[in-house]
Scaffold this motif. Sequence first.
Motif, PDB file in Angstrom:
ATOM      1  N   ALA A 121       0.841  -1.197   0.000  1.00 39.26           N
ATOM      2  CA  ALA A 121       0.000   0.000   0.000  1.00 39.26           C
ATOM      3  C   ALA A 121       0.877   1.247   0.000  1.00 39.26           C
ATOM      4  CB  ALA A 121      -0.912   0.002   1.224  1.00 39.26           C
ATOM      5  N   PRO A 122       0.514   2.285  -0.772  1.00 35.76           N
ATOM      6  CA  PRO A 122       1.253   3.544  -0.742  1.00 35.76           C
ATOM      7  C   PRO A 122       0.880   4.340   0.500  1.00 35.76           C
ATOM      8  CG  PRO A 122      -0.610   3.740  -2.218  1.00 35.76           C
ATOM      9  CD  PRO A 122      -0.608   2.310  -1.725  1.00 35.76           C
ATOM     10  N   PRO A 123       1.614   5.388   0.819  1.00 29.84           N
ATOM     11  CA  PRO A 123       1.297   6.173   2.021  1.00 29.84           C
ATOM     12  C   PRO A 123       0.053   7.028   1.899  1.00 29.84           C
ATOM     13  CG  PRO A 123       3.171   7.111   0.847  1.00 29.84           C
ATOM     14  CD  PRO A 123       2.868   5.816   0.184  1.00 29.84           C
ATOM     15  N   ALA A 124      -0.484   7.192   0.684  1.00 30.21           N
ATOM     16  CA  ALA A 124      -1.671   8.038   0.512  1.00 30.21           C
ATOM     17  C   ALA A 124      -2.685   7.353  -0.399  1.00 30.21           C
ATOM     18  CB  ALA A 124      -1.277   9.403  -0.068  1.00 30.21           C
ATOM     19  N   LEU A 125      -3.957   7.405   0.019  1.00 28.24           N
ATOM     20  CA  LEU A 125      -5.074   6.914  -0.788  1.00 28.24           C
ATOM     21  C   LEU A 125      -6.041   8.057  -1.018  1.00 28.24           C
ATOM     22  CD1 LEU A 125      -5.918   3.522   0.998  1.00 28.24           C
ATOM     23  CD2 LEU A 125      -4.432   3.866  -0.966  1.00 28.24           C
ATOM     24  N   ILE A 126      -6.495   8.195  -2.252  1.00 33.29           N
ATOM     25  CA  ILE A 126      -7.521   9.175  -2.595  1.00 33.29           C
ATOM     26  C   ILE A 126      -8.752   8.390  -3.016  1.00 33.29           C
ATOM     27  CG2 ILE A 126      -8.153  11.086  -4.100  1.00 33.29           C
ATOM     28  CD1 ILE A 126      -5.155  11.634  -4.428  1.00 33.29           C
TER      29      ILE A 126
END
Length: 672
Positions: A343-348
């Motif tokens: 998972a990346p550090p940011a989800l939109i």
Amino acid sequence: MSDVHSEQLLAQVAALPQLPGVYRYFDAQGGVLYVGKARNLKKRVSSYFQKNHGGTRIGHMVGRIARLETTVVRSEAEALLLENNLIKALDPRFNILFRDDKSYPYLKITGAADKTGVEGQGAAVFPRVAYYRGAVDRKHRYFGPYPSAWAVKESIQLLQKVFRLRTCEDTVFANRTRPCLLYQIKRCSGPCVGLVAPEDYGRDVAHAEAFLRGETQQVLQQLESRMMTHAERLEFEQAAELRNQMSALSRVLHQQSVETASDKDVDILAVRVQGGKACVNLAMVRGGRHLGDRAYFPTHVEDAAAMQEAEQAEEGEGAGLLRPVEVQVLEAFIAQHYIGVPAPPALITSHAVDRALIAALGEQAGLRISAVHNPREQRRHWLEMAEKNAAIQLARLLAEEGSQQARTRALAEALDLAPDDLDALRIECFDISHTAGEATQASCVVYQQHRMQSGDYRRYNIEGITPGDDYAAMRQVLTRRYGRLAEVGRDPPDAAPPVEAAAEGEAPAAAPVARKRGGGGAKRLPDLVLVDGGKGQVSMAREVFAELGLDLGVIVGVKKGEGRKVGLEELVFADGRDTVALGKDSAALMLVAQIRDEAHRFAITGMRARRARVRVGGSALEEIPGVGAKKRARLLQRFGGIRGVAAAGVDDIATVEGISRELAEEIYRALH
């Protein structure tokens, strides 16, 4: 509902603890119906058995519960992670499920970072950039994941243009005596013939990695500093090379529209629900570059939504507080997708999701993850693009499914097929493929529920016939496929559907006896058996079915039309009916052609693979104990084929990754 359940099950429910956990419901055949989580196991599970749910979806599910399993956990976060692991593993009937179509591709730079730039001229000194899909190996560096193979290959082309890294295999690299075409068109610096120093190539590799991480400004500053140093020393050729590299990098950055320095790794998730179907569109930003997107279509959306609404109602939540279906789908995707993908550090996200879910995801990944559902500026543009793509992909799916159902109905009407349920209409199609009689294979593909069922496909190796005799090949495959039905006859209309195979060419997991690839017979006679061919093939099929005592009316041959033009095919029947030409605009003929073409594709790919094994000699390695598919591929790649492996000594074979000295000696003995 309690009167339809056993006393043992009700006693088990009454004894449940008031603790957080995960529960699983099973039917009488052992199939998994539902997997759920609860803050209070006793309260949640008891609610299913304490009222009459009527003819609703949840009532249908509860009436089938025969067995219960529970697992107590320490927290809701643990319950959330365990629930979705079990959903992916068990494929329950009433849960939203996202199926993994395939693994994500990566961009790989070979070799460890601390070995770049050391003295020497070997392939290990000059790392290679390559497309990669599979398990990650610590010996190399990986960037991604990327949403598609196209995104990886585009990134490789960018690295070739700007940093001129090599893409050739190590075996090609080791045997070059002059630079290849990529050097001539300035896409490679020619390390294979010593046209670039190891330290200079190492700097290019480091800059390429920084570019992939999104550190573009630092790369430009370093290139500019080196360019000025060369200019001050009057080394104008070297300064010009660096100037050209900076120009190429600047053009790439302009084309990629990298406008934000803060968003280096972001996933954008947009969901759209319509007509009982859902689509989640995942767009990826890595290293500050938008890499593209991929659409996912979950199953069981309506059933799972009804279940979750019922659960919330049982806990006393008002109808106005029920979570929208879009939120349920989005949360299911986040929980299941990031089990196997970093998972990346940011989800939109297009909708607000549960903070507990994001916290559990961050705990699992070992980093702090933020989720934003109402973004601004560049993030807003990304989300709008993802939402538009989700709507487009879902509209395409609905159109395709409607078209497929119309084709199935048209074929059933054209051939006077009258199944009790159109979804259950089963068609099996056969094709023969070979090259001048070599490596003959037959394929059997299956169409049911308005789509191709790849899990039921089978390949049959045809042996013991005169090479090139397609009629004998058809006789053999039909006998092997339907021979078992001769003893029991055709199943009645209400017979159970055939057990689906776990993987292509293998026996179903529930089968009592394992069988070899292509050795499986049909569990019941399909509603339609298509054979690719005209009167000759149909006559052979009629003979086989007559010998087996099976219904001749299901056999239909697909005869190619004049000039073998698509749309002019004719249908030939084994029971004596007149030949039928449906017409090129017929929806029924479109379906027949679709199934026939899939059978041809499946047969020819299997034939080519079998022929390649015979010609290359990989089968000689398959017979050696301890040499699996990966080791066999490494050997063939290192030595260029089976002849190269046979010509190599024990010491050379032992240098291949994963090959021990003892195994190398065994391989050498087997090939000599």
